[in-house]
Write a protein that holds these residues in place. Structure first.
Motif, PDB file in Angstrom:
ATOM      1  N   GLY A  20      59.264  77.850   7.494  1.00  9.70           N
ATOM      2  CA  GLY A  20      60.090  77.278   8.543  1.00  9.70           C
ATOM      3  C   GLY A  20      61.227  76.452   7.976  1.00  9.70           C
ATOM      4  N   ASP A  21      62.052  75.954   8.863  1.00  8.17           N
ATOM      5  CA  ASP A  21      63.180  75.082   8.521  1.00  8.17           C
ATOM      6  C   ASP A  21      63.289  73.997   9.570  1.00  8.17           C
ATOM      7  OD1 ASP A  21      64.481  76.203   6.138  1.00  8.17           O
ATOM      8  OD2 ASP A  21      64.862  77.944   7.408  1.00  8.17           O
ATOM      9  N   GLU A  22      63.802  72.859   9.163  1.00  9.18           N
ATOM     10  CA  GLU A  22      63.980  71.748  10.098  1.00  9.18           C
ATOM     11  C   GLU A  22      65.404  71.737  10.639  1.00  9.18           C
ATOM     12  OE1 GLU A  22      62.810  68.151   8.093  1.00  9.18           O
ATOM     13  OE2 GLU A  22      60.709  68.502   8.600  1.00  9.18           O
ATOM     14  N   PHE A  23      65.496  71.475  11.948  1.00  5.59           N
ATOM     15  CA  PHE A  23      66.788  71.401  12.617  1.00  5.59           C
ATOM     16  C   PHE A  23      66.799  70.201  13.544  1.00  5.59           C
ATOM     17  CE2 PHE A  23      66.085  75.823  11.576  1.00  5.59           C
ATOM     18  CZ  PHE A  23      67.284  76.169  10.966  1.00  5.59           C
ATOM     19  N   ALA A  24      67.978  69.629  13.724  1.00  2.00           N
ATOM     20  CA  ALA A  24      68.125  68.467  14.601  1.00  2.00           C
ATOM     21  C   ALA A  24      67.992  68.869  16.065  1.00  2.00           C
ATOM     22  CB  ALA A  24      69.476  67.796  14.357  1.00  2.00           C
ATOM     23  N   THR A  25      68.471  70.062  16.405  1.00  3.16           N
ATOM     24  CA  THR A  25      68.415  70.518  17.796  1.00  3.16           C
ATOM     25  C   THR A  25      67.990  71.983  17.842  1.00  3.16           C
ATOM     26  OG1 THR A  25      70.691  71.338  17.889  1.00  3.16           O
ATOM     27  CG2 THR A  25      70.355  68.985  18.399  1.00  3.16           C
ATOM     28  N   ILE A  26      67.545  72.388  19.006  1.00  7.08           N
ATOM     29  CA  ILE A  26      67.184  73.800  19.186  1.00  7.08           C
ATOM     30  C   ILE A  26      68.431  74.681  19.112  1.00  7.08           C
ATOM     31  CG2 ILE A  26      67.280  73.855  21.706  1.00  7.08           C
ATOM     32  CD1 ILE A  26      64.581  75.508  21.455  1.00  7.08           C
ATOM     33  N   GLU A  27      69.587  74.144  19.491  1.00  4.31           N
ATOM     34  CA  GLU A  27      70.832  74.895  19.379  1.00  4.31           C
ATOM     35  C   GLU A  27      71.161  75.183  17.923  1.00  4.31           C
ATOM     36  OE1 GLU A  27      70.605  72.012  21.222  1.00  4.31           O
ATOM     37  OE2 GLU A  27      70.531  72.954  23.188  1.00  4.31           O
ATOM     38  N   ASP A  28      70.871  74.222  17.027  1.00  4.43           N
ATOM     39  CA  ASP A  28      71.076  74.450  15.593  1.00  4.43           C
ATOM     40  C   ASP A  28      70.147  75.551  15.085  1.00  4.43           C
ATOM     41  OD1 ASP A  28      72.970  72.416  15.539  1.00  4.43           O
ATOM     42  OD2 ASP A  28      71.581  70.923  14.712  1.00  4.43           O
ATOM     43  N   ALA A  29      68.917  75.564  15.576  1.00  3.72           N
ATOM     44  CA  ALA A  29      67.964  76.613  15.192  1.00  3.72           C
ATOM     45  C   ALA A  29      68.449  77.965  15.698  1.00  3.72           C
ATOM     46  CB  ALA A  29      66.575  76.294  15.749  1.00  3.72           C
ATOM     47  N   ARG A  30      68.979  78.011  16.911  1.00 10.33           N
ATOM     48  CA  ARG A  30      69.494  79.262  17.467  1.00 10.33           C
ATOM     49  C   ARG A  30      70.675  79.784  16.642  1.00 10.33           C
ATOM     50  NH1 ARG A  30      68.590  81.392  22.270  1.00 10.33           N
ATOM     51  NH2 ARG A  30      67.880  79.420  23.145  1.00 10.33           N
ATOM     52  N   SER A  31      71.587  78.910  16.273  1.00  6.78           N
ATOM     53  CA  SER A  31      72.734  79.323  15.448  1.00  6.78           C
ATOM     54  C   SER A  31      72.272  79.881  14.110  1.00  6.78           C
ATOM     55  CB  SER A  31      73.684  78.143  15.221  1.00  6.78           C
ATOM     56  OG  SER A  31      74.268  77.741  16.428  1.00  6.78           O
TER      57      SER A  31
END
Length: 80
Positions: A20-31
């Motif tokens: 996995g990877d860490e993201f600040a927002t779900i939008e960042d994960a989507r991008s």
């Protein structure tokens, strides 16, 4: 920061992302997922392979599906 896992659904089976990877927002994960799909599709095209309609399924730390992205949908969106 939330950890998201990018599993690939291929031919009814799932190839699991164990890190996995860490993201600040779900939008960042989507991008990031869209970029990953583009890279996977480009590699297939460069190798002369067909691009089946696989998908990336993004799950949170509790293994709950947050969203999925179809390879074909990314291609269609790119061609618009």
């Amino acid at each position: 920061m939330t950890r998201y896992f990018f599993h690939i659904r291929r031919n009814g089976e799932i190839v699991r992302d164990g890190e996995g990877d860490e993201f600040a927002t779900i939008e960042d994960a989507r991008s990031s997922a869209i970029r990953a799909v583009r890279e996977l599709v480009a590699a297939r095209i460069k190798n002369g392979q067909m691009v089946p309609d696989e998908r990336i399924e993004v799950h949170d730390e509790a293994d709950k599906l947050q969203f999925s992205i179809s390879f074909h949908a990314v291609i269609r969106d790119h061609l618009k």
